[in-house]
Design a protein around this motif. Sequence first.
Motif, PDB file in Angstrom:
ATOM      1  N   LEU A 393      -5.564   1.395   1.418  1.00  0.00           N
ATOM      2  CA  LEU A 393      -6.363   0.190   1.164  1.00  0.00           C
ATOM      3  C   LEU A 393      -7.793   0.511   0.738  1.00  0.00           C
ATOM      4  O   LEU A 393      -8.461  -0.312   0.125  1.00  0.00           O
ATOM      5  CB  LEU A 393      -6.419  -0.671   2.434  1.00  0.00           C
ATOM      6  N   LYS A 394      -8.276   1.700   1.087  1.00  0.00           N
ATOM      7  CA  LYS A 394      -9.668   2.048   0.799  1.00  0.00           C
ATOM      8  C   LYS A 394      -9.916   2.291  -0.689  1.00  0.00           C
ATOM      9  O   LYS A 394     -11.059   2.346  -1.118  1.00  0.00           O
ATOM     10  CB  LYS A 394     -10.079   3.273   1.610  1.00  0.00           C
ATOM     11  N   PHE A 395      -8.840   2.470  -1.456  1.00  0.00           N
ATOM     12  CA  PHE A 395      -8.998   2.634  -2.910  1.00  0.00           C
ATOM     13  C   PHE A 395      -9.203   1.262  -3.546  1.00  0.00           C
ATOM     14  O   PHE A 395      -8.297   0.427  -3.528  1.00  0.00           O
ATOM     15  CB  PHE A 395      -7.777   3.320  -3.522  1.00  0.00           C
ATOM     16  N   GLU A 396     -10.370   1.018  -4.098  1.00  0.00           N
ATOM     17  CA  GLU A 396     -10.647  -0.275  -4.712  1.00  0.00           C
ATOM     18  C   GLU A 396      -9.998  -0.407  -6.079  1.00  0.00           C
ATOM     19  O   GLU A 396      -9.609  -1.495  -6.482  1.00  0.00           O
ATOM     20  CB  GLU A 396     -12.165  -0.476  -4.821  1.00  0.00           C
ATOM     21  N   ASP A 397      -9.870   0.712  -6.795  1.00  0.00           N
ATOM     22  CA  ASP A 397      -9.255   0.679  -8.118  1.00  0.00           C
ATOM     23  C   ASP A 397      -7.734   0.602  -7.975  1.00  0.00           C
ATOM     24  O   ASP A 397      -7.109   1.450  -7.333  1.00  0.00           O
ATOM     25  CB  ASP A 397      -9.642   1.932  -8.913  1.00  0.00           C
ATOM     26  N   GLU A 398      -7.128  -0.419  -8.566  1.00  0.00           N
ATOM     27  CA  GLU A 398      -5.696  -0.665  -8.386  1.00  0.00           C
ATOM     28  C   GLU A 398      -4.846   0.455  -8.956  1.00  0.00           C
ATOM     29  O   GLU A 398      -3.844   0.873  -8.352  1.00  0.00           O
ATOM     30  CB  GLU A 398      -5.311  -2.002  -9.028  1.00  0.00           C
ATOM     31  N   ILE A 399      -5.224   0.969 -10.122  1.00  0.00           N
ATOM     32  CA  ILE A 399      -4.436   2.045 -10.743  1.00  0.00           C
ATOM     33  C   ILE A 399      -4.475   3.294  -9.868  1.00  0.00           C
ATOM     34  O   ILE A 399      -3.450   3.942  -9.629  1.00  0.00           O
ATOM     35  CB  ILE A 399      -4.977   2.354 -12.153  1.00  0.00           C
ATOM     36  N   GLU A 400      -5.658   3.614  -9.355  1.00  0.00           N
ATOM     37  CA  GLU A 400      -5.797   4.789  -8.494  1.00  0.00           C
ATOM     38  C   GLU A 400      -4.990   4.597  -7.210  1.00  0.00           C
ATOM     39  O   GLU A 400      -4.291   5.514  -6.758  1.00  0.00           O
ATOM     40  CB  GLU A 400      -7.287   5.013  -8.176  1.00  0.00           C
ATOM     41  N   ARG A 401      -5.075   3.397  -6.633  1.00  0.00           N
ATOM     42  CA  ARG A 401      -4.341   3.134  -5.395  1.00  0.00           C
ATOM     43  C   ARG A 401      -2.828   3.250  -5.620  1.00  0.00           C
ATOM     44  O   ARG A 401      -2.115   3.851  -4.807  1.00  0.00           O
ATOM     45  CB  ARG A 401      -4.685   1.741  -4.866  1.00  0.00           C
ATOM     46  N   ASN A 402      -2.334   2.731  -6.732  1.00  0.00           N
ATOM     47  CA  ASN A 402      -0.902   2.804  -7.011  1.00  0.00           C
ATOM     48  C   ASN A 402      -0.446   4.244  -7.235  1.00  0.00           C
ATOM     49  O   ASN A 402       0.660   4.628  -6.825  1.00  0.00           O
ATOM     50  CB  ASN A 402      -0.556   1.962  -8.245  1.00  0.00           C
ATOM     51  N   SER A 403      -1.296   5.044  -7.876  1.00  0.00           N
ATOM     52  CA  SER A 403      -0.945   6.452  -8.108  1.00  0.00           C
ATOM     53  C   SER A 403      -0.769   7.184  -6.783  1.00  0.00           C
ATOM     54  O   SER A 403       0.201   7.942  -6.587  1.00  0.00           O
ATOM     55  CB  SER A 403      -2.026   7.139  -8.948  1.00  0.00           C
ATOM     56  N   TYR A 404      -1.715   6.971  -5.870  1.00  0.00           N
ATOM     57  CA  TYR A 404      -1.622   7.630  -4.563  1.00  0.00           C
ATOM     58  C   TYR A 404      -0.472   7.044  -3.740  1.00  0.00           C
ATOM     59  O   TYR A 404       0.201   7.771  -2.986  1.00  0.00           O
ATOM     60  CB  TYR A 404      -2.938   7.506  -3.810  1.00  0.00           C
ATOM     61  N   LEU A 405      -0.246   5.744  -3.856  1.00  0.00           N
ATOM     62  CA  LEU A 405       0.849   5.110  -3.131  1.00  0.00           C
ATOM     63  C   LEU A 405       2.188   5.735  -3.519  1.00  0.00           C
ATOM     64  O   LEU A 405       3.023   6.069  -2.658  1.00  0.00           O
ATOM     65  CB  LEU A 405       0.840   3.606  -3.416  1.00  0.00           C
ATOM     66  N   GLU A 406       2.379   5.921  -4.816  1.00  0.00           N
ATOM     67  CA  GLU A 406       3.640   6.510  -5.285  1.00  0.00           C
ATOM     68  C   GLU A 406       3.769   7.960  -4.830  1.00  0.00           C
ATOM     69  O   GLU A 406       4.865   8.427  -4.492  1.00  0.00           O
ATOM     70  CB  GLU A 406       3.722   6.399  -6.806  1.00  0.00           C
ATOM     71  N   ALA A 407       2.648   8.688  -4.812  1.00  0.00           N
ATOM     72  CA  ALA A 407       2.683  10.082  -4.358  1.00  0.00           C
ATOM     73  C   ALA A 407       3.046  10.168  -2.884  1.00  0.00           C
ATOM     74  O   ALA A 407       3.840  11.026  -2.466  1.00  0.00           O
ATOM     75  CB  ALA A 407       1.338  10.747  -4.615  1.00  0.00           C
ATOM     76  N   VAL A 408       2.470   9.286  -2.055  1.00  0.00           N
ATOM     77  CA  VAL A 408       2.777   9.268  -0.623  1.00  0.00           C
ATOM     78  C   VAL A 408       4.240   8.892  -0.407  1.00  0.00           C
ATOM     79  O   VAL A 408       4.957   9.524   0.391  1.00  0.00           O
ATOM     80  CB  VAL A 408       1.839   8.294   0.120  1.00  0.00           C
ATOM     81  N   ALA A 409       4.708   7.882  -1.119  1.00  0.00           N
ATOM     82  CA  ALA A 409       6.100   7.441  -0.978  1.00  0.00           C
ATOM     83  C   ALA A 409       7.061   8.568  -1.362  1.00  0.00           C
ATOM     84  O   ALA A 409       8.081   8.800  -0.682  1.00  0.00           O
ATOM     85  CB  ALA A 409       6.343   6.204  -1.838  1.00  0.00           C
ATOM     86  N   ARG A 410       6.750   9.276  -2.427  1.00  0.00           N
ATOM     87  CA  ARG A 410       7.621  10.357  -2.900  1.00  0.00           C
ATOM     88  C   ARG A 410       7.642  11.529  -1.901  1.00  0.00           C
ATOM     89  O   ARG A 410       8.694  12.086  -1.608  1.00  0.00           O
ATOM     90  CB  ARG A 410       7.119  10.829  -4.270  1.00  0.00           C
ATOM     91  N   THR A 411       6.463  11.866  -1.373  1.00  0.00           N
ATOM     92  CA  THR A 411       6.364  13.015  -0.467  1.00  0.00           C
ATOM     93  C   THR A 411       7.036  12.744   0.869  1.00  0.00           C
ATOM     94  O   THR A 411       7.658  13.638   1.456  1.00  0.00           O
ATOM     95  CB  THR A 411       4.879  13.377  -0.240  1.00  0.00           C
ATOM     96  N   TYR A 412       6.926  11.498   1.355  1.00  0.00           N
ATOM     97  CA  TYR A 412       7.427  11.206   2.704  1.00  0.00           C
ATOM     98  C   TYR A 412       8.673  10.320   2.678  1.00  0.00           C
ATOM     99  O   TYR A 412       9.010   9.676   3.674  1.00  0.00           O
ATOM    100  CB  TYR A 412       6.301  10.577   3.536  1.00  0.00           C
ATOM    101  N   HIS A 413       9.337  10.304   1.516  1.00  0.00           N
ATOM    102  CA  HIS A 413      10.693   9.752   1.393  1.00  0.00           C
ATOM    103  C   HIS A 413      10.807   8.295   1.841  1.00  0.00           C
ATOM    104  O   HIS A 413      11.553   7.960   2.766  1.00  0.00           O
ATOM    105  CB  HIS A 413      11.690  10.622   2.174  1.00  0.00           C
ATOM    106  N   THR A 414      10.069   7.439   1.170  1.00  0.00           N
ATOM    107  CA  THR A 414      10.225   6.002   1.368  1.00  0.00           C
ATOM    108  C   THR A 414      10.141   5.316   0.023  1.00  0.00           C
ATOM    109  O   THR A 414       9.678   5.913  -0.974  1.00  0.00           O
ATOM    110  CB  THR A 414       9.161   5.439   2.330  1.00  0.00           C
ATOM    111  N   GLU A 415      10.584   4.075  -0.043  1.00  0.00           N
ATOM    112  CA  GLU A 415      10.555   3.332  -1.298  1.00  0.00           C
ATOM    113  C   GLU A 415       9.119   2.905  -1.618  1.00  0.00           C
ATOM    114  O   GLU A 415       8.447   2.315  -0.767  1.00  0.00           O
ATOM    115  CB  GLU A 415      11.442   2.089  -1.203  1.00  0.00           C
TER     116      GLU A 415
END
Length: 594
Positions: A393-415
């Motif tokens: 949530l601390k990422f104000e830029d939506e594109i940046e937040r989505n990039s990190y969200l996808e990386a976290v989801a991929r690394t820790y095996h969630t949708e």
Amino acid sequence: MRYSEDIIEEVRAKTDIVELISGYVKLQRRGSSYFGLCPFHNEKSPSFSVSPGKQMYYCFGCGAGGNVFTFLMEYENYSFQEALKLLADRAGVKLPEVSYSREAREEADRKALLLEINKEAAKYYYCKLRSPAGEKAMEYLKGRGLRDETIRKFGLGYSDRYNSDLYRYLKSRKYSDEVLRETGLFNADEKKGMYDKFWNRVIYPIMDANSRVIGFGGRVMGDGKPKYLNSPETKIFDKSRNLYGLHAARGSRRKNLIICEGYMDVISMHQAGFTNAVASLGTALTSQQASLLKRYTQEVLVIYDSDEAGIKAALRAIPMLRGAGLSPRVVNLNPHKDPDEFIQAEGKEAFEERLEQAENGFLYEIRMLQRNYDMKDPQGKSDFFHEAAGKLLKFEDEIERNSYLEAVARTYHTEPESLRKLVNRLALGGTGQEARRQQEAPDRKKKEREDGVQKAQKLMLTWMTSYPEILKGLSRYITSRDFVTPFYRRVAEMVEEQYREGQVNPARIISRFEAGEEQNLAASLFHTKLSLESDMEKQTALKDVICNMKESSLNYRLSHLSPEDLAGLQNLMTEKKKLEEFKAAPLPGDLSPA
């Protein structure tokens, strides 16, 4: 004497404050102002405001504020004259020759003298290392793998085991005890008198970015305590705003800077060819040091010891670096403890590989977070993703937040979509707002306790400079004589003078004060929070301030009126009657702020 107001104003007017401060602080636009993390105190929520219109900055958290001159004075520890000269060069303004005031000249002379003494001390330590007395210290440095050219490059030295050696040397150079006390090089007590702070230690001179010796660090020879000792803060040394090795690293052609913990880490990396290494000075990384790094690079590699203390230090540093607008990455040195040990054991090629493999700072935070949860347990896994979502949530830029969200989801095996819904749900629930309110509560209570008379005066000065169109009508009710605090009255007189000349410019008013404390205070008078939206709210609030301030002024003047001054008493009664009429009537049209 000082430079004329016209030349000071020309330099100020040709320097855009947003552009200047953006070189130190990551700013984001919000409405008509820019906000970022304050470089003068540690904070997590941006309260540092920069106004292009007023050409001023102000921190609603710590109260730091001023114009372009104030910023350089506070951040770089410059005198007003030094800040003026730097900005004049930057703006292409040629300054006339000028004579300094006695106080300014004395202050500059004292700083120059302290720098001179530090340089003498560094030379003394340097020579002592190469004398018979420094033989064991030289053996220690050679044993750590340092070459002669490296020892020379960093000016390493030795303080004798006799604790009055440097003192006697500097006294022979005719320096007074008064100024020697200010260097931080000596201790003093009634029995011993003055004696060396550093003795029987390898000495690491600490230099600023301009290669001036501003302090010292010392590593004890033997089992003495403490193992490492630093100079205390002085007129020329502020450890929170300097970095060890920056004077050598600032010219590095590498694409990033490396931040580490110790002197030897920096020195061994430079010797191995990693000339972009710097270290914080005996403390955790500060926001001021992060802003200093931002002046020289966009990316910072974090190399702290691989123990738990080092991990905690890295986790504190990462958000601070990101808040300064930097991209942090963390270097894994396992199985070695620090850079010096790694380079000694595996060589510089292997170290270069570790630098290239440095982990993204945010993903490092998430990996360290995951260690606290049992991912095989459903509850543990759920708790981990909730906390990870809070960090996303601390990422104000939506594109940046989505990039990190996808990386976290991929690394820790969630949708990714499941994690995105969690982040959005937390956002709608106001995650982080309660913590922010708790953080702001002490400041709010402190403001609520502020003296009511002074608060009314500060509000009035904010109205006068934010809405100068009301000054003509305001003069029928409030003038500078109604400001009962002397400093506030002085500033109000300047505002009235500017209005008569045709333009109210608060940033120019600040320039009329040389002392940093007065500049900060003046800036605070123009930034009292109004928090108003509708025209009706503005009119009601302005009327309340006029009434409160006028009542305070009348009461103050009445209490200071001589019993024999009947004419003065009559005038006060007339003004009081006029105030009662003002209270009963609607706000006049010429007092309606636009």
